[in-house]
Design a protein around this motif. Structure first.
Motif, PDB file in Angstrom:
ATOM      1  N   PRO A 183       3.352  47.465 -63.096  1.00 47.71           N
ATOM      2  CA  PRO A 183       3.084  46.297 -63.094  1.00 47.71           C
ATOM      3  C   PRO A 183       2.233  45.931 -61.697  1.00 47.71           C
ATOM      4  N   ALA A 184       2.198  46.682 -60.755  1.00 45.49           N
ATOM      5  CA  ALA A 184       1.197  46.394 -59.474  1.00 45.49           C
ATOM      6  C   ALA A 184      -0.173  46.491 -60.001  1.00 45.49           C
TER       7      ALA A 184
ATOM      8  N   ALA B  92      -3.434  39.360 -67.049  1.00 48.87           N
ATOM      9  CA  ALA B  92      -2.691  40.034 -67.998  1.00 48.87           C
ATOM     10  C   ALA B  92      -1.049  39.780 -68.030  1.00 48.87           C
ATOM     11  N   ALA B  93      -0.799  39.537 -66.761  1.00 48.70           N
ATOM     12  CA  ALA B  93       0.586  39.340 -66.323  1.00 48.70           C
ATOM     13  C   ALA B  93       1.046  38.086 -67.010  1.00 48.70           C
ATOM     14  N   ARG B  94       0.395  37.075 -66.566  1.00 45.96           N
ATOM     15  CA  ARG B  94       0.757  35.485 -67.119  1.00 45.96           C
ATOM     16  C   ARG B  94       0.599  35.590 -68.824  1.00 45.96           C
TER      17      ARG B  94
ATOM     18  N   GLY C 133       6.409  42.698 -56.763  1.00 47.29           N
ATOM     19  CA  GLY C 133       5.597  43.994 -56.914  1.00 47.29           C
ATOM     20  C   GLY C 133       4.693  43.868 -57.922  1.00 47.29           C
ATOM     21  N   TRP C 134       4.542  42.769 -58.668  1.00 47.72           N
ATOM     22  CA  TRP C 134       3.772  42.542 -59.780  1.00 47.72           C
ATOM     23  C   TRP C 134       2.097  42.467 -59.156  1.00 47.72           C
ATOM     24  N   CYS C 135       1.193  42.642 -59.916  1.00 46.29           N
ATOM     25  CA  CYS C 135      -0.125  42.510 -59.391  1.00 46.29           C
ATOM     26  C   CYS C 135      -0.389  42.635 -57.644  1.00 46.29           C
TER      27      CYS C 135
ATOM     28  N   PHE D 183       5.356  32.311 -60.409  1.00 45.93           N
ATOM     29  CA  PHE D 183       4.082  32.212 -61.044  1.00 45.93           C
ATOM     30  C   PHE D 183       2.927  33.013 -60.128  1.00 45.93           C
ATOM     31  N   ILE D 184       2.236  33.801 -61.031  1.00 44.70           N
ATOM     32  CA  ILE D 184       1.153  34.699 -60.311  1.00 44.70           C
ATOM     33  C   ILE D 184      -0.374  34.233 -60.382  1.00 44.70           C
ATOM     34  N   THR D 185      -0.833  33.875 -59.163  1.00 39.63           N
ATOM     35  CA  THR D 185      -1.991  33.195 -59.114  1.00 39.63           C
ATOM     36  C   THR D 185      -3.262  34.251 -58.961  1.00 39.63           C
ATOM     37  N   ASP D 186      -4.386  33.722 -59.298  1.00 35.22           N
ATOM     38  CA  ASP D 186      -5.503  34.694 -59.205  1.00 35.22           C
ATOM     39  C   ASP D 186      -6.025  34.909 -57.537  1.00 35.22           C
TER      40      ASP D 186
END
Lengths: 267, 267
Positions: B11-12, B18-20, B33-35, B256-259
């Motif tokens: 996931p990193a 892609a994660a969203r 640990g994601w992205c 929430f994973i941002t850009d």
């Protein structure tokens, strides 16, 4: 406390409370150099109905809009200055209706409304002291002039009814001291922080550096590089451009003097 | 784009987009640990009627409340992530009514309202990466645990109907590396910045370090000093305590994973 009716011999040595008392008593004067080391602030007060848009505009354009306090509606006090009254303790005020200047006054009491929310924003006086302390010349200060300011071609991120271009201030810095100017102002991240642009003004859509939109004509010496910082005029210009039905601001250069030390904003 | 239905092998290495997409397709998982290198954010969405109080609370308590975006009412998009939809792109949501948790869901679409204003706030994942890069151990990360968090005896400055205590996170740091921990986190002034307290927890009104109010029990080694940072749980805890009639947040640890690059917040 003795009331000061004229400009004191050494305004740099006054306490903020003594300066505010002098302004409350009616003294009107530019505050540059007053109360050395104390943070000076811009004022923009708007009706509660518009406060969310203004606050959101400052959040979305934080580098230009360093909010250091927001009052509760109608409350003329601020957490930044013990015993201060925002209606009287600024040397001069401007009152706007529908974006038009309707009066300038040394006492805003009769204009203040129960629904007014006052925003206090830091100003570049704070980092300019840091520049001088680091040996970086601040040419307009030495000359006793106002800093030159320019509307740029960069739009701010709008918020509700508030929008406008980024306004920048410019200081001409000797090429060998540009790095020091970046380092010093980077240590004031909540007071505009590092420059937004170094060098050719055309990149910001500024056609003629010698014709600023606000302030005085720049003083540029051989070997200087123009360095541009986000400017606290940005939110006030946008609020006026939005033609808010009512607003009160300080008069340019006649700031609110807080009890907070300039040094407290430095990393 | 291929839809990911289970937790990916690495996931990193995923892009934020892609994660969203995986979360939009229903995947629910903690995002630590994601992205790698992408800024993760807390969500709190409240009715427009309460947005000013929440925004003012974040301004008045900025060290605990690093707002990185505020949406327009009803708009599920954010400037921090191209093509993202805040109603679906978080692994799990919590829905509150009058301060009570009423449901947890992987898709908030049916609960989203036209008057909701979403606040995205940075989280300490950003500066923890900075600590690791500088060789400062982050003990809970290494152990795969959550950071311990505590309600303190320091009240936040209230804003309208929102008030509550400062919440802090604690990391146990080797005495010789406390200075480095201060230096590194000082470089993230808009991501909680430097610690608010170093040493004896009693000074913050914390009676028992081994019993945090949120997160996991701390891991403390010989020679460690407890170091406390303002925590992004502060505004969410205050919003819940204010018993807002309606609110949606992310589920703890499922962000929430941002850009936006973590490095972009560093001086």
């Amino acid at each position: 406390m003795q009331t000061i009716t004229g400009t004191p011999a050494d305004p740099a040595a006054l306490t903020p409370a003594a300066a505010r008392a002098a302004f409350r008593a009616g003294l009107s004067t530019p505050t540059s150099g007053w109360c050395a080391g104390a943070t000076q602030a811009n004022l923009i007060a708007v009706p509660r109905e518009y406060a969310y848009d203004v606050l959101l505009f400052t959040q979305r354009n934080a580098q230009a809009c360093p909010v250091i306090d927001v009052t509760d509606p109608g409350d003329p006090r601020t957490s930044l200055a013990e015993g201060a009254d925002l209606r009287t303790d600024i040397p001069a005020y401007r009152v706007y209706e529908n974006g038009e200047l309707v009066t300038e006054t040394t006492d805003a009491s009769e204009y203040w409304r129960g629904d007014l929310v006052a925003f206090l924003l830091g100003c570049s006086f704070t980092f300019e002291k840091g520049l001088l302390d680091a040996g970086v010349p601040v040419r307009h200060l030495t000359a006793g002039a106002n800093v030159p300011m320019y509307r740029t071609n960069r739009p701010c991120r709008p918020a509700g009814r508030i929008e406008g271009p980024l306004v920048v201030s410019m200081r001409a810095i000797p090429a060998a001291q540009v790095a020091a100017a970046v380092q010093v102002t980077s240590r004031f991240p909540t007071m505009h922080g590092a420059p937004v642009h170094v060098g050719d003004p055309v990149g910001l859509g500024i056609a003629d550096l010698m014709r600023p939109d606000y302030g005085d004509k720049p003083i540029i010496e051989d070997g200087d590089v123009p360095v541009f910082w986000a400017c606290g005029v940005t939110p006030q210009a946008a609020a006026v451009a939005a033609k808010l039905p009512f607003a009160i601001s300080h008069a340019p250069g006649q700031m609110f003097i807080t009890d907070v030390a300039d040094a407290s904003w430095s990393l």
